[in-house]
Each structure stands twice: as structure tokens, then as C-alpha cells.
Scaffold this motif. Structure first.
Motif, PDB file in Angstrom:
ATOM      1  N   ALA A 141       3.574   5.820   7.058  1.00 58.36           N
ATOM      2  CA  ALA A 141       3.282   7.189   6.580  1.00 58.36           C
ATOM      3  C   ALA A 141       2.719   7.206   5.008  1.00 58.36           C
ATOM      4  O   ALA A 141       1.838   7.954   4.859  1.00 58.36           O
ATOM      5  CB  ALA A 141       4.404   8.068   6.781  1.00 58.36           C
ATOM      6  N   LEU A 142       3.565   6.286   4.164  1.00 59.00           N
ATOM      7  CA  LEU A 142       3.158   6.463   2.736  1.00 59.00           C
ATOM      8  C   LEU A 142       1.551   5.582   2.785  1.00 59.00           C
ATOM      9  O   LEU A 142       0.933   6.155   1.873  1.00 59.00           O
ATOM     10  CB  LEU A 142       3.973   5.498   2.143  1.00 59.00           C
ATOM     11  CG  LEU A 142       3.808   5.300   0.501  1.00 59.00           C
ATOM     12  CD1 LEU A 142       3.598   6.205  -0.235  1.00 59.00           C
ATOM     13  CD2 LEU A 142       4.784   4.143   0.112  1.00 59.00           C
ATOM     14  N   LEU A 143       1.206   4.801   3.327  1.00 56.56           N
ATOM     15  CA  LEU A 143       0.082   4.103   3.307  1.00 56.56           C
ATOM     16  C   LEU A 143      -1.035   4.897   3.860  1.00 56.56           C
ATOM     17  O   LEU A 143      -2.266   4.973   2.898  1.00 56.56           O
ATOM     18  CB  LEU A 143       0.337   2.778   4.256  1.00 56.56           C
ATOM     19  CG  LEU A 143      -1.110   1.961   4.391  1.00 56.56           C
ATOM     20  CD1 LEU A 143      -1.288   1.286   2.949  1.00 56.56           C
ATOM     21  CD2 LEU A 143      -1.250   0.974   5.396  1.00 56.56           C
ATOM     22  N   PHE A 164      12.403   2.411   6.288  1.00 58.33           N
ATOM     23  CA  PHE A 164      11.348   2.208   5.094  1.00 58.33           C
ATOM     24  C   PHE A 164      10.184   1.591   6.254  1.00 58.33           C
ATOM     25  O   PHE A 164       8.980   2.018   6.516  1.00 58.33           O
ATOM     26  CB  PHE A 164      11.451   1.302   4.098  1.00 58.33           C
ATOM     27  CG  PHE A 164      10.300   0.875   3.154  1.00 58.33           C
ATOM     28  CD1 PHE A 164       9.850   2.146   2.286  1.00 58.33           C
ATOM     29  CD2 PHE A 164       9.382  -0.019   3.301  1.00 58.33           C
ATOM     30  CE1 PHE A 164       8.961   1.895   1.664  1.00 58.33           C
ATOM     31  CE2 PHE A 164       8.474  -0.319   2.680  1.00 58.33           C
ATOM     32  CZ  PHE A 164       8.124   0.837   1.525  1.00 58.33           C
ATOM     33  N   TRP A 165      10.315   0.676   7.160  1.00 57.87           N
ATOM     34  CA  TRP A 165       9.592  -0.103   7.874  1.00 57.87           C
ATOM     35  C   TRP A 165       9.500   0.618   9.242  1.00 57.87           C
ATOM     36  O   TRP A 165       8.350   0.824   9.692  1.00 57.87           O
ATOM     37  CB  TRP A 165       9.970  -1.533   7.984  1.00 57.87           C
ATOM     38  CG  TRP A 165       9.937  -2.278   6.637  1.00 57.87           C
ATOM     39  CD1 TRP A 165      10.770  -2.774   5.790  1.00 57.87           C
ATOM     40  CD2 TRP A 165       8.634  -2.693   5.883  1.00 57.87           C
ATOM     41  NE1 TRP A 165      10.420  -3.317   4.794  1.00 57.87           N
ATOM     42  CE2 TRP A 165       9.065  -3.329   4.709  1.00 57.87           C
ATOM     43  CE3 TRP A 165       7.066  -2.480   6.221  1.00 57.87           C
ATOM     44  CZ2 TRP A 165       8.148  -3.786   3.758  1.00 57.87           C
ATOM     45  CZ3 TRP A 165       6.501  -2.736   5.068  1.00 57.87           C
ATOM     46  CH2 TRP A 165       6.693  -3.530   4.006  1.00 57.87           C
ATOM     47  N   TYR A 166      10.595   0.696   9.874  1.00 58.50           N
ATOM     48  CA  TYR A 166      10.670   1.519  11.098  1.00 58.50           C
ATOM     49  C   TYR A 166      12.152   2.128  11.404  1.00 58.50           C
ATOM     50  O   TYR A 166      13.019   1.483  11.087  1.00 58.50           O
ATOM     51  CB  TYR A 166      10.547   0.285  12.121  1.00 58.50           C
ATOM     52  CG  TYR A 166      10.604   0.760  13.668  1.00 58.50           C
ATOM     53  CD1 TYR A 166       9.756   1.401  14.494  1.00 58.50           C
ATOM     54  CD2 TYR A 166      11.706   0.469  14.331  1.00 58.50           C
ATOM     55  CE1 TYR A 166       9.843   1.971  15.577  1.00 58.50           C
ATOM     56  CE2 TYR A 166      11.946   1.021  15.549  1.00 58.50           C
ATOM     57  CZ  TYR A 166      11.013   1.565  16.230  1.00 58.50           C
ATOM     58  OH  TYR A 166      11.257   2.142  17.694  1.00 58.50           O
ATOM     59  N   VAL A 211      -5.174   9.959  -0.737  1.00 61.46           N
ATOM     60  CA  VAL A 211      -5.140  10.145  -2.290  1.00 61.46           C
ATOM     61  C   VAL A 211      -6.228   9.492  -3.211  1.00 61.46           C
ATOM     62  O   VAL A 211      -7.122   9.944  -3.741  1.00 61.46           O
ATOM     63  CB  VAL A 211      -3.985  10.136  -3.118  1.00 61.46           C
ATOM     64  CG1 VAL A 211      -3.676  10.298  -4.553  1.00 61.46           C
ATOM     65  CG2 VAL A 211      -3.114  11.013  -2.485  1.00 61.46           C
ATOM     66  N   LEU A 212      -6.416   8.112  -2.650  1.00 63.66           N
ATOM     67  CA  LEU A 212      -7.246   7.113  -3.347  1.00 63.66           C
ATOM     68  C   LEU A 212      -9.124   7.669  -3.113  1.00 63.66           C
ATOM     69  O   LEU A 212      -9.573   7.607  -4.017  1.00 63.66           O
ATOM     70  CB  LEU A 212      -7.192   5.766  -3.237  1.00 63.66           C
ATOM     71  CG  LEU A 212      -5.725   5.314  -3.669  1.00 63.66           C
ATOM     72  CD1 LEU A 212      -5.647   3.719  -3.336  1.00 63.66           C
ATOM     73  CD2 LEU A 212      -5.757   5.221  -5.141  1.00 63.66           C
ATOM     74  N   ASP A 218       3.450   7.741  12.701  1.00 64.69           N
ATOM     75  CA  ASP A 218       4.116   6.811  11.637  1.00 64.69           C
ATOM     76  C   ASP A 218       5.735   6.585  12.110  1.00 64.69           C
ATOM     77  O   ASP A 218       6.332   7.643  12.212  1.00 64.69           O
ATOM     78  CB  ASP A 218       4.056   7.268  10.356  1.00 64.69           C
ATOM     79  CG  ASP A 218       2.509   7.563  10.161  1.00 64.69           C
ATOM     80  OD1 ASP A 218       1.785   6.473   9.946  1.00 64.69           O
ATOM     81  OD2 ASP A 218       2.042   8.700   9.515  1.00 64.69           O
ATOM     82  N   THR A 219       6.101   5.627  12.530  1.00 66.59           N
ATOM     83  CA  THR A 219       7.389   5.111  12.881  1.00 66.59           C
ATOM     84  C   THR A 219       8.302   4.606  11.615  1.00 66.59           C
ATOM     85  O   THR A 219       9.428   4.017  12.122  1.00 66.59           O
ATOM     86  CB  THR A 219       7.529   4.132  14.107  1.00 66.59           C
ATOM     87  OG1 THR A 219       6.714   3.028  13.850  1.00 66.59           O
ATOM     88  CG2 THR A 219       6.753   4.990  15.178  1.00 66.59           C
ATOM     89  N   GLY A 220       7.891   4.772  10.747  1.00 64.00           N
ATOM     90  CA  GLY A 220       8.446   4.225   9.377  1.00 64.00           C
ATOM     91  C   GLY A 220       7.829   5.049   8.087  1.00 64.00           C
ATOM     92  O   GLY A 220       6.887   5.464   8.135  1.00 64.00           O
ATOM     93  N   PHE A 221       8.839   5.108   6.994  1.00 61.79           N
ATOM     94  CA  PHE A 221       8.245   5.452   5.708  1.00 61.79           C
ATOM     95  C   PHE A 221       7.098   4.772   5.247  1.00 61.79           C
ATOM     96  O   PHE A 221       6.009   5.222   4.722  1.00 61.79           O
ATOM     97  CB  PHE A 221       9.346   5.289   4.683  1.00 61.79           C
ATOM     98  CG  PHE A 221      10.336   6.777   4.837  1.00 61.79           C
ATOM     99  CD1 PHE A 221       9.976   8.004   4.761  1.00 61.79           C
ATOM    100  CD2 PHE A 221      11.586   6.040   4.834  1.00 61.79           C
ATOM    101  CE1 PHE A 221      10.854   9.093   4.880  1.00 61.79           C
ATOM    102  CE2 PHE A 221      12.551   7.313   5.052  1.00 61.79           C
ATOM    103  CZ  PHE A 221      12.266   8.524   4.955  1.00 61.79           C
TER     104      PHE A 221
END
Length: 300
Positions: free
Chosen positions: A97-99, A78-80, A105-106, A91-94
């Protein structure tokens, strides 16, 4: 004979003409419902997990990982995680990438909602604008967004702008339809009463048209948001250098099925969380619809 209401009461945004009872859910006109515990939803999730588990003995792990393995992978990466850097990902973590995906989207929702809502309300009250914009909206609405995405990528490049434009395009078409239909569904007696009391067009807009169409427009926003996550992931998958879509494309290339399932699970959970937040927020915004009026519940 009862006395007529004064001008202020007649122009207040109570009972603005929606034809749906506030007790109904997200139905034909898209009235958002307050969040509540739904045991059938939990049952559906358990059923899905049960089917997943039942398929494990007859499916190789290279094609279908275990549910617990997917959750473990999601937590661990999740983090790295060094494998993401090995794949050459920014992106080295979920989380990062999610951010990026959430931000896109916003931004797309804000732009698409503003464009679609304003255009829909204007065309609902202007026959000239409706004659001009309806054919355009109808044509754009029939174009599959997957077909339009490559053109936006060619015009805007493979960065954030093309992904946001793709989702905003989709959202604006949906909100245009919802806003226009909401204005058409509004009982004309309210606008006529406002004019009788000498209300200006600006006052009619803010005291009658906006609150009267708000429930349906909010329902359209909720529906557009539900589809925006998948479209954003597709746009990122096609050409973006960041986001969950790019992550999914990279891990698919190396056949990392367990990480792929973890990314899909994260995207689904994010969509569900945002839907719950938006539903609760919209229910608070339109809570006036449940207020009693002359001894009856809010909407007419």
C-alpha cells in the motif's frame, strides 16, 4: 578602477541574486537548509509520546491504543497480514500500500513541478502570459483541493489517474507561485549584465534565471511535498482501490483503531523520511550559494 570580469565569469551561476543568506533556513523565500541533528525535534517527539501515555489511563483502548501496540502492529502487518485479505484489499500488507502511495506522490510531484515551474518562470518574464495565466492560477488557488477532488474523480475515474491529477493540481499551483515570485525577486542587474556581454535569451535563461530562482523553487517543492502525502491519502480514501488511503478507509469501517494508528504512523514516517532526503539533496544542489565571492559569503 577594477577590471571588468570576462564574459564567462559574469554568466556563471554564482551569486545569482537571491536576497537570502545561505545560513538562513527555510524562511520567507524557501531556502532549504542542510539536515542536522535537532534536539528540540527529539524533545517534541518525546513530549508527544508522553502526552499519549498520560491519556491512556483515562481513554479506552478501543479509542486510543498504546504506542508500543501501534509499533508492534506496524511491524507485524508491514509485509503481509491475513486480515487485509479478509477486508478485501488488493494490498495485503502495509508495504504494498505504501509503495503505491509513494509512486503516485512522486509522479504527481514531477508533473506538478514541471508545469508550475515552467508556467511561473514564463509569466514572470512575459507580461502577456502573466495577464492570461495569473487570473487562472489565482482562481484555482482559491479552490480547496478537497472540493476539486470529486470533480477529478468524476472526470478521470477512481483509479491512479485521478489521485495523481489531484496532487499534481495542488503542486502546480504552489510551484507556479514560487517560481514566479523567485523570478520577480531576482535582481535585474544580473540579466542586464548578461545582455551587456551579448548573452542570448537561451544563455540568460540557463546561466542567470534558472540558478537565480533555483533556491526558492526548491523550497516550494519541499513545501508542496509536505502537503502531497495527505492529499494523496485523501484522494485514495475517496475512490481508489489501492494505497494507504484505501487501507485507512477499510480499517476504519471495521473500527480497527490500532491498525489505523499504525497506518497513520507509517504515513507520517514516510513524509518525514522523504523531507529529510529532499532537504539534504537540495542543500547539495545549492551548495554553491555558500561559496565565497570577493571575500563575502555567496548570496547577495
Amino acid at each position: 578602477m577594477s577590471k571588468p570580469h570576462n564574459q564567462n565569469s559574469s554568466l556563471s551561476p554564482v551569486n545569482p541574486g537571491s536576497a537570502v543568506s545561505p545560513r538562513k533556513g527555510l524562511g520567507a523565500v524557501g531556502s532549504p537548509i542542510p539536515w542536522r541533528f535537532d534536539p528540540f525535534a527529539i524533545l517534541g517527539v518525546l513530549l508527544l509520546i508522553g502526552i499519549w501515555q498520560a491519556l491512556l489511563p483515562v481513554t479506552p483502548r478501543s479509542a486510543l491504543p498504546t504506542p508500543w501496540g501501534v509499533v508492534t502492529t506496524l511491524v507485524q502487518k508491514f509485509w503481509y497480514h491475513k486480515t487485509f485479505a479478509f477486508y478485501g484489499l488488493v494490498d495485503t500488507g502495509f508495504f504494498s500500500a505504501l509503495l503505491y502511495t509513494v509512486e503516485n506522490v512522486l509522479m504527481a510531484m514531477l508533473a506538478g513541478t514541471a508545469i508550475g515551474t515552467v508556467a511561473g518562470l514564463v509569466t514572470a518574464r512575459s507580461s502577456l502570459m502573466r495577464a492570461v495565466l495569473d487570473p487562472i492560477a489565482l482562481t484555482l488557488g482559491t479552490v480547496p483541493i478537497i472540493i476539486a477532488s470529486p470533480f477529478l474523480l468524476l472526470w478521470l475515474g477512481g483509479d491512479r489517474a485521478s489521485a495523481v491529477a489531484t496532487v499534481a493540481f495542488y503542486v502546480s499551483v504552489i510551484l507556479y507561485t514560487y517560481a514566479q515570485r523567485a523570478a520577480d525577486n531576482l535582481n535585474p542587474v544580473y540579466e542586464s549584465a548578461a545582455r551587456t556581454f551579448g548573452a542570448s535569451p537561451r544563455r540568460i535563461l540557463w546561466d542567470v534565471l534558472v540558478p537565480g530562482t533555483l533556491p526558492e523553487i526548491l523550497g516550494g517543492i519541499r513545501i508542496a511535498l509536505a502537503g502531497a502525502w495527505g492529499l494523496e491519502a485523501i484522494a485514495e480514501l475517496l475512490a481508489s482501490q489501492r494505497g494507504l488511503g484505501k487501507l485507512i478507509r477499510s480499517i476504519t469501517a471495521v473500527s480497527d483503531v490500532q491498525t489505523l494508528f499504525a497506518a497513520l504512523l507509517l504515513l507520517a514516517l514516510t513524509a518525514a523520511v522523504f523531507d529529510a532526503i529532499v532537504t539534504s539533496l537540495f542543500a547539495r544542489i545549492t551548495r554553491w550559494r555558500a561559496l565565497p565571492a570577493n571575500g563575502r559569503s555567496g548570496a547577495i
